[in-house]
Design an enzyme around this catalytic site. Structure first.
Site, mmCIF file in Angstrom:
data_model
loop_
_atom_site.group_PDB
_atom_site.id
_atom_site.type_symbol
_atom_site.label_atom_id
_atom_site.label_comp_id
_atom_site.label_asym_id
_atom_site.label_seq_id
_atom_site.Cartn_x
_atom_site.Cartn_y
_atom_site.Cartn_z
ATOM 1 N N GLU A 183 0.869 -1.238 -0.003
ATOM 2 C CA GLU A 183 -0.004 -0.076 0.068
ATOM 3 C C GLU A 183 1.053 1.202 -0.050
ATOM 4 O O GLU A 183 2.039 1.220 0.527
ATOM 5 C CB GLU A 183 -0.965 -0.020 1.048
ATOM 6 C CG GLU A 183 -1.701 -1.298 1.572
ATOM 7 C CD GLU A 183 -2.297 -1.425 2.782
ATOM 8 O OE1 GLU A 183 -2.608 -0.195 3.491
ATOM 9 O OE2 GLU A 183 -2.769 -2.261 3.321
ATOM 10 N N GLU A 218 -9.400 6.398 3.706
ATOM 11 C CA GLU A 218 -9.641 5.775 4.783
ATOM 12 C C GLU A 218 -9.310 6.515 6.121
ATOM 13 O O GLU A 218 -8.723 7.510 6.196
ATOM 14 C CB GLU A 218 -8.617 4.358 4.966
ATOM 15 C CG GLU A 218 -8.772 3.667 6.339
ATOM 16 C CD GLU A 218 -7.788 2.597 6.254
ATOM 17 O OE1 GLU A 218 -7.717 2.018 7.381
ATOM 18 O OE2 GLU A 218 -7.039 2.388 5.298
#
Length: 334
Positions: free
Chosen positions: A53, A168
């Protein structure tokens, strides 16, 4: 604490992902909460879930300030502790080959509401030769890699099978209330460019090593009344597949962001605004001439670029609606 998302994904075998991430410095309520925008290279299910990520992250508890920082992360076992997985350069897993890019370094300048917009181009790519390591690219620079031997064939050693991009946040629910932490710019997608955060030129590398536009993304949001996402496609090579995402979290006072006139959301032409009005109030709402018994009003504003007809529709709402149009400024509407 819970994690909440506004992201766009698709299940497709691939060898890498890339996008331009609009950089903001969102307000984060607690030092143990964060707000980020990122891409996830994903494969595996259950305990076999593995990812690499990258993106930007505001996380005072990790970085010591509220600025957006370039981050990387990986997991080899569904984010479980006790297995290889770490942020940034922790644990010595990531092999950095270009020290001119600072992993975990702050990013500047940042975008401003109604002003200049800035982005970073980020990519994770599985090397098609050699050891098939997962390489990080920042702009036009190859920064370093996660060695392929960290991963296994049930995970991302050979490929990813899901592309994923978006925002997020962590919601600690301090005092039993949803966090006020912003995602993206803190504005909803309906406000569009210069207001809502974007991710653009969303692409992936197919199994033949060719770059492909991510043309079949699926929208997924945890709770659209706090954070939302709207998908778009353009022939403009500066945008291609793109989306706006984000929102303000819980608005202090218990209502929604545009519950009062001064918080009116700016509508963008052709962009749908979705909102849960359950927590809206009737405070300061004028009585429309065309309906009675109306409550829980929310406010929007439109400034046309030229004279003409403006069409505004509430079709698709799950309840009866009344639209009233006013001109002027809050407190002196006509």
């Amino acid at each position: 604490s819970g994690h909440e998302y506004a992201h766009a994904y698709n299940f497709v075998d691939h060898q890498g992902e890339q996008a331009d991430f609009n950089v903001w410095q969102p307000a984060v309520e607690q030092t143990t909460e964060f707000s980020l925008a990122q891409l996830w290279v994903v494969r595996g299910s259950g305990s076999d879930l593995q990812t690499v990520e990258t993106g930007w992250q505001c996380y005072q508890g990790l970085y010591g300030n509220g600025q957006p920082h370039l981050f990387i992360y990986f997991t080899t076992h569904h984010y479980d502790s006790g297995y290889p997985g770490a942020y940034n350069l922790d644990g010595g897993y990531f092999v950095q080959t270009d020290s001119s890019i600072i992993i975990a370094g702050s990013l500047s300048p940042v975008s401003t509401i109604g002003g200049a917009q800035y982005h970073v181009t980020l990519m994770f790519y599985r090397d098609q030769g050699g050891n098939h390591d997962w390489w990080l690219k920042f702009g036009n620079k190859w920064v370093g890699y996660y060695p392929n031997n960290l991963f296994d064939s049930a995970g991302i050693a050979d490929k990813g099978d899901e592309i994923d991009f978006g925002g997020e946040i962590v919601n600690n629910e301090t005092g039993g209330l949803h966090t006020t932490t912003y995602m993206g710019s803190g504005r909803f997608p309906s406000e569009g460019f210069q207001y809502s955060a974007f991710v653009k030129r969303v692409k992936y590398i197919d199994m033949s090593g060719n770059s492909q536009n991510a043309s079949s993304l699926n929208r997924s949001v945890s709770d659209a009344s706090y954070y939302d996402l709207s998908l778009y496609s353009s022939s403009d090579t500066n945008y291609l597949q793109y989306f706006y995402f984000g929102g303000p979290g819980r608005v202090v006072g218990g209502g929604v962001a545009n519950d009062i006139c001064s918080g009116a959301v700016t509508l963008a032409n052709g962009v749908t605004s979705s909102l849960n009005t359950a927590t809206a109030t009737s405070t300061g709402d004028p009585t429309p001439s065309c309906g009675s018994g109306v409550g829980k009003g929310v406010w929007y504003e439109v400034t046309p670029a030229a004279s003409g007809t403006v069409t505004i529709s509430t079709c698709g709402s799950s309840y009866d609606t009344v639209l009233a149009i006013y001109t002027g400024s809050c407190g002196s509407l006509t």
